[in-house]
Design a protein around this motif. Structure first.
Motif, PDB file in Angstrom:
ATOM      1  N   THR A  29      21.420  31.387 -38.880  1.00  0.00           N
ATOM      2  CA  THR A  29      23.005  31.818 -39.229  1.00  0.00           C
ATOM      3  C   THR A  29      23.847  30.618 -38.696  1.00  0.00           C
ATOM      4  O   THR A  29      24.957  30.621 -39.398  1.00  0.00           O
ATOM      5  CB  THR A  29      23.054  33.157 -38.451  1.00  0.00           C
ATOM      6  OG1 THR A  29      21.902  33.986 -38.944  1.00  0.00           O
ATOM      7  CG2 THR A  29      24.456  33.649 -38.726  1.00  0.00           C
ATOM      8  N   ASN A  30      23.678  30.118 -37.448  1.00  0.00           N
ATOM      9  CA  ASN A  30      24.888  29.216 -36.909  1.00  0.00           C
ATOM     10  C   ASN A  30      24.457  27.910 -37.149  1.00  0.00           C
ATOM     11  O   ASN A  30      25.197  27.212 -36.300  1.00  0.00           O
ATOM     12  CB  ASN A  30      24.894  29.792 -35.368  1.00  0.00           C
ATOM     13  CG  ASN A  30      25.378  31.105 -35.334  1.00  0.00           C
ATOM     14  OD1 ASN A  30      26.298  31.606 -36.102  1.00  0.00           O
ATOM     15  ND2 ASN A  30      24.818  31.836 -34.291  1.00  0.00           N
ATOM     16  N   MET A  31      23.693  27.451 -38.059  1.00  0.00           N
ATOM     17  CA  MET A  31      23.429  26.119 -38.226  1.00  0.00           C
ATOM     18  C   MET A  31      24.738  25.527 -38.690  1.00  0.00           C
ATOM     19  O   MET A  31      25.381  26.090 -39.618  1.00  0.00           O
ATOM     20  CB  MET A  31      22.354  25.763 -38.812  1.00  0.00           C
ATOM     21  CG  MET A  31      22.258  26.071 -40.394  1.00  0.00           C
ATOM     22  SD  MET A  31      20.707  25.345 -41.072  1.00  0.00           S
ATOM     23  CE  MET A  31      21.042  23.624 -40.960  1.00  0.00           C
ATOM     24  N   PRO A  32      25.049  24.221 -38.456  1.00  0.00           N
ATOM     25  CA  PRO A  32      26.025  23.475 -39.073  1.00  0.00           C
ATOM     26  C   PRO A  32      25.950  23.077 -40.492  1.00  0.00           C
ATOM     27  O   PRO A  32      25.629  21.757 -40.741  1.00  0.00           O
ATOM     28  CB  PRO A  32      26.314  22.170 -38.135  1.00  0.00           C
ATOM     29  CG  PRO A  32      25.054  21.958 -37.702  1.00  0.00           C
ATOM     30  CD  PRO A  32      24.152  23.403 -37.469  1.00  0.00           C
ATOM     31  N   GLU A  76      21.038  21.888 -32.682  1.00  0.00           N
ATOM     32  CA  GLU A  76      21.224  23.094 -33.824  1.00  0.00           C
ATOM     33  C   GLU A  76      20.409  24.277 -33.705  1.00  0.00           C
ATOM     34  O   GLU A  76      19.076  24.191 -33.250  1.00  0.00           O
ATOM     35  CB  GLU A  76      20.889  21.979 -35.197  1.00  0.00           C
ATOM     36  CG  GLU A  76      21.949  21.200 -35.368  1.00  0.00           C
ATOM     37  CD  GLU A  76      21.798  20.698 -36.860  1.00  0.00           C
ATOM     38  OE1 GLU A  76      21.077  21.258 -37.821  1.00  0.00           O
ATOM     39  OE2 GLU A  76      22.597  19.740 -37.329  1.00  0.00           O
ATOM     40  N   PRO A  77      21.043  25.368 -33.929  1.00  0.00           N
ATOM     41  CA  PRO A  77      19.976  26.547 -34.090  1.00  0.00           C
ATOM     42  C   PRO A  77      18.815  26.532 -34.843  1.00  0.00           C
ATOM     43  O   PRO A  77      18.938  25.874 -35.942  1.00  0.00           O
ATOM     44  CB  PRO A  77      21.118  27.689 -34.174  1.00  0.00           C
ATOM     45  CG  PRO A  77      22.387  27.243 -34.230  1.00  0.00           C
ATOM     46  CD  PRO A  77      22.280  25.589 -34.277  1.00  0.00           C
TER      47      PRO A  77
END
Length: 247
Positions: free
Chosen positions: A239-242, A207-208
């Protein structure tokens, strides 16, 4: 600025970042945590303000009382509490949880949060002039769980209830209470995400993460609000985490 502030869990991670942001704004910041060496390391990083390390255990009522008694004796007031100290736990399916697993998490994430908020509330209520700001560290887990995270998720949902109750009961005393919900700040606690963590569909995925100093800047923004305004809830996340669309 020279607010009198307290940051719990200030020896590392989010707490350290928040403390340094407040210190950088010229505040006096009490750095609380169990390990004095870590608190002194945070203090050594400060380029402004006044850092005061104090060893304290947020799960121990006597230790919390002593911490707030010192602040009252030194300054007679507290303007900002960042109620940050907390722990994460390894992923354990709900069916395999033990009472000890549950209590270890709750003792810090909920009991410790209550003890510090309660002591801060009383000090802010009784000081002259009245008022202050309590910022509780929630989590995006206060909205959506990760697999195998029942104690942590339950504790963070409870923090949201605590935040709302303090905010409501504090109105009569000019005490504002808000909550920051953080997703994947780059700290030692989230390092495991760089190797992959369980997802809701059973996959393991990297994860980011985001710079932890983004959290510190957000705490400084919340702390700097005028007395008649409050950031009730704010989410700061990679921003790009799930998270949005998790499931």
């Amino acid at each position: 600025m020279n607010r009198i502030c307290l940051v719990t869990g200030a020896g590392s991670g989010v707490g350290q970042s928040a403390a340094l942001a407040l210190l950088g704004d010229g505040d006096t910041v009490y750095l609380a945590g169990r390990r004095m060496e870590a608190l002194q390391e945070t203090a050594a990083l400060a380029k402004a303000g006044t850092a005061i390390p104090v060893a304290a255990d947020v799960t121990d009522p006597a230790s919390v009382d002593a911490l707030f008694a010192r602040i009252a004796a030194d300054h007679g007031r507290l303007d900002v509490l960042f109620n940050n100290a907390g722990i994460s736990a390894r992923s354990i399916n709900f069916g395999d949880l033990t009472w000890d697993n549950w209590r270890d998490t709750m003792s810090v994430n909920l009991d410790g949060m209550f003890l510090c908020a309660s002591a801060a509330f009383r000090l802010m209520r009784d000081q002259a002039p009245q008022g202050g700001r309590i910022i509780n560290n929630g989590s995006i887990s206060a909205y959506a769980p990760r697999p195998g995270s029942a104690p942590y998720t339950a504790s963070k949902h409870a923090v949201t209830g605590l935040t709302k109750s303090i905010s409501l009961d504090g109105r009569a005393f000019d005490i504002a209470c808000g909550q920051i919900d953080i997703g994947n700040a780059a700290t030692a606690m989230t390092k495991v995400m760089t190797a992959g963590v369980p997802q809701a569909d059973g996959r393991m995925a990297i994860e980011p993460r985001m710079d932890v100093d983004d959290v510190g800047r957000t705490i400084l923004f919340m702390a700097g609000m005028p007395a008649d305004a409050n950031v009730q809830f704010i989410t700061v996340m990679a921003t790009n985490m799930p998270f949005i669309g998790r499931g």
